[in-house]
Design a protein around this motif. Structure first.
Motif, PDB file in Angstrom:
ATOM      1  N   GLY A 188      12.043  47.955  65.625  1.00  0.00           N
ATOM      2  CA  GLY A 188      10.751  47.885  66.305  1.00  0.00           C
ATOM      3  C   GLY A 188      10.830  48.364  67.745  1.00  0.00           C
ATOM      4  O   GLY A 188      11.898  48.426  68.354  1.00  0.00           O
ATOM      5  N   HIS A 189       9.659  48.692  68.292  1.00  0.00           N
ATOM      6  CA  HIS A 189       9.621  49.241  69.652  1.00  0.00           C
ATOM      7  C   HIS A 189       9.977  48.203  70.719  1.00  0.00           C
ATOM      8  O   HIS A 189      10.445  48.567  71.795  1.00  0.00           O
ATOM      9  CB  HIS A 189       8.233  49.824  69.932  1.00  0.00           C
ATOM     10  N   LYS A 190       9.761  46.945  70.433  1.00  0.00           N
ATOM     11  CA  LYS A 190      10.123  45.897  71.402  1.00  0.00           C
ATOM     12  C   LYS A 190      11.626  45.919  71.657  1.00  0.00           C
ATOM     13  O   LYS A 190      12.080  45.863  72.814  1.00  0.00           O
ATOM     14  CB  LYS A 190       9.690  44.528  70.895  1.00  0.00           C
ATOM     15  N   VAL A 191      12.410  45.996  70.598  1.00  0.00           N
ATOM     16  CA  VAL A 191      13.862  46.070  70.752  1.00  0.00           C
ATOM     17  C   VAL A 191      14.246  47.385  71.428  1.00  0.00           C
ATOM     18  O   VAL A 191      15.141  47.428  72.288  1.00  0.00           O
ATOM     19  CB  VAL A 191      14.556  45.932  69.380  1.00  0.00           C
ATOM     20  N   GLY A 192      13.558  48.479  71.051  1.00  0.00           N
ATOM     21  CA  GLY A 192      13.833  49.755  71.707  1.00  0.00           C
ATOM     22  C   GLY A 192      13.598  49.686  73.201  1.00  0.00           C
ATOM     23  O   GLY A 192      14.390  50.220  73.995  1.00  0.00           O
ATOM     24  N   ASP A 193      12.528  49.006  73.605  1.00  0.00           N
ATOM     25  CA  ASP A 193      12.255  48.840  75.041  1.00  0.00           C
ATOM     26  C   ASP A 193      13.357  48.038  75.717  1.00  0.00           C
ATOM     27  O   ASP A 193      13.777  48.350  76.834  1.00  0.00           O
ATOM     28  CB  ASP A 193      10.909  48.133  75.244  1.00  0.00           C
ATOM     29  N   GLU A 194      13.834  46.988  75.046  1.00  0.00           N
ATOM     30  CA  GLU A 194      14.901  46.173  75.612  1.00  0.00           C
ATOM     31  C   GLU A 194      16.186  46.977  75.797  1.00  0.00           C
ATOM     32  O   GLU A 194      16.908  46.803  76.785  1.00  0.00           O
ATOM     33  CB  GLU A 194      15.159  44.959  74.708  1.00  0.00           C
ATOM     34  N   VAL A 195      16.451  47.880  74.860  1.00  0.00           N
ATOM     35  CA  VAL A 195      17.630  48.733  74.979  1.00  0.00           C
ATOM     36  C   VAL A 195      17.499  49.660  76.183  1.00  0.00           C
ATOM     37  O   VAL A 195      18.438  49.811  76.979  1.00  0.00           O
ATOM     38  CB  VAL A 195      17.828  49.557  73.684  1.00  0.00           C
ATOM     39  N   LEU A 196      16.334  50.268  76.345  1.00  0.00           N
ATOM     40  CA  LEU A 196      16.111  51.155  77.489  1.00  0.00           C
ATOM     41  C   LEU A 196      16.277  50.409  78.812  1.00  0.00           C
ATOM     42  O   LEU A 196      16.919  50.904  79.746  1.00  0.00           O
ATOM     43  CB  LEU A 196      14.700  51.745  77.414  1.00  0.00           C
ATOM     44  N   ILE A 197      15.691  49.238  78.883  1.00  0.00           N
ATOM     45  CA  ILE A 197      15.781  48.431  80.109  1.00  0.00           C
ATOM     46  C   ILE A 197      17.238  48.125  80.437  1.00  0.00           C
ATOM     47  O   ILE A 197      17.675  48.229  81.592  1.00  0.00           O
ATOM     48  CB  ILE A 197      14.962  47.141  79.966  1.00  0.00           C
TER      49      ILE A 197
END
Length: 403
Positions: free
Chosen positions: A281-290
């Motif tokens: 999901g995109h939420k986890v993807g955002d956490e990875v980017l951060i």
């Protein structure tokens, strides 16, 4: 540049001159208040508040409404009250060095003294509108003369090289202030003969308006600064965004062209990032980017600029990186910082790797050309992923993959 340590003479001399003037005028001072204690206390208090109503005129120059209130205090309450009002202007001057407090407080006290003496000399008999205007004009002229003389000796001691420039600028401001303030002083002087409470209330209202305007201006400046900063920040990671990075490249290019050391320019792409979004999901993807941005920001040097270029691409501008070997070492440092530990997210811990393309940012070509060269190196690195590729001017490319 002015040297604050050279202001000791005026910081001591001007308050001493005000004190001596008060002592020499002791006979006049004794009867100057003449039953006007409440209005005198009010005007002294208002003089302290007036010093906080600041109008910025330039990077190192400003205007406060203290002088008109000090002059009014001298006219209404007499020389002693004028001196006290001048001293009061420095009561709330927190954070200022003592030399500035002494010089400005001494100047204001002398202004209050001469305004009070003018009032004692001219006030008498029936106070008509014309007479009040004449008294207000004389008091402001005396105050401006004192202020100009004090400013002259202050600049002469602290910054003699700019004496003519700064003194002339100050005189222009003083004359403009006198022209604007004299009618108001005349009206308040007339009102003081009828109801002193109206004088205090009107002065307080005017100062409150100035302080509110100042507060609104400061709030607007802060809001604009925050808006400007947000316009150059990535909303997800908090890192500089593409616009900010482009501005940084232009500034760095100008510095290098002027003779500064070259820099390293790096483009970074998160390997298989689309699969992370698809699986978790995109939420986890955002956490990875951060987390990746955080690792790079914390792990690289404070002078290095880490920005989010867009999507899963990150850029780094590293000043002082010279030659192929340092470029390779820096790119490898980026790669290792990301892959050394799995990225902990809200649902799982993921191993994350990056591909890094770098080039030498040496000022020989436009920033956009260097960026294109780094993008080409990144394309080479992404062929195998988890790799670094370096492209050097003119067309030398070294490829180093992880073991």
């Amino acid at each position: 540049m002015a040297d604050p340590s050279r202001g000791t003479l005026v910081a001591v001399g001007l308050p001493l001159a005000a004190l001596i003037g008060s002592i020499l005028s002791a006979t006049a001072l004794a009867g100057s208040v003449d039953g006007r204690v409440p209005i005198s206390i009010a005007l002294i208090t208002l003089a302290a508040a007036a010093s906080q109503a600041v109008v910025q005129l330039g990077p190192r120059s400003w205007y406060t409404a203290a002088t008109p209130v000090v002059v009014l205090a001298g006219l209404v309450g007499g020389p002693l009250v004028g001196v006290a009002a001048g001293v009061a202007t420095q009561i709330i001057n927190r954070g200022a060095v003592w030399r500035r407090v002494g010089a400005e407080g001494g100047t204001a006290a002398l202004q209050g003294l001469v305004a009070g003496l003018v009032g004692l000399a001219l006030v008498g008999g029936e106070l008509t509108g014309e007479r009040a205007a004449a008294i207000a004009s004389a008091a402001m002229i005396a105050a401006v003369t004192v202020n100009s003389a004090c400013r002259f000796v202050i600049i002469l001691e602290r910054d003699p090289d700019r004496l003519v420039e700064l003194w002339a600028r100050g005189i222009r401001v003083d004359l403009l202030e006198a022209v604007l303030v004299v009618p108001l002083l005349a009206v308040l002087l007339l009102a003081s003969g009828v109801n002193t409470a109206i004088v205090a209330a009107t002065t307080a209202s005017l100062l409150a308006s100035l302080l509110l305007a100042q507060h609104n201006r400061e709030s607007t400046v802060v809001a604009l600064a925050a808006e400007k900063m947000n316009a150059r920040r990535d909303q997800l990671t908090g890192a500089p965004n593409r616009r900010a990075f482009e501005e940084a490249m232009i500034a760095e290019h100008a510095r290098i062209v002027r003779g500064g050391l070259p820099a390293g320019l790096f483009l970074i792409d998160l390997d298989r990032f689309k699969s992370v979004n698809d699986r978790f999901g995109h939420k986890v993807g955002d956490e990875v980017l951060i987390e990746v941005v955080r690792r790079l920001t914390d792990g690289l040097r404070p002078t290095d600029i880490v920005a989010r270029w867009g999507g899963e691409e990150i850029t780094v501008l590293a000043p002082g990186v010279r030659g192929r070997r340092q470029l390779e070492q820096f790119a490898e440092r980026i790669r290792v910082l990301v892959r050394e530990l799995p990225v902990a997210t809200s649902t799982t811990a993921l191993p994350v790797t990056v591909s890094v393309g770098g080039t030498l940012f040496d000022g020989s070509v436009a920033p956009s050309v260097s960026l294109h060269r780094a993008d080409g190196a990144l394309y080479d690195a992404k062929r195998t992923r988890d790799a670094v590729a370096i492209s050097l001017p003119p067309r030398l490319t070294l490829h180093a993959e992880s073991a």
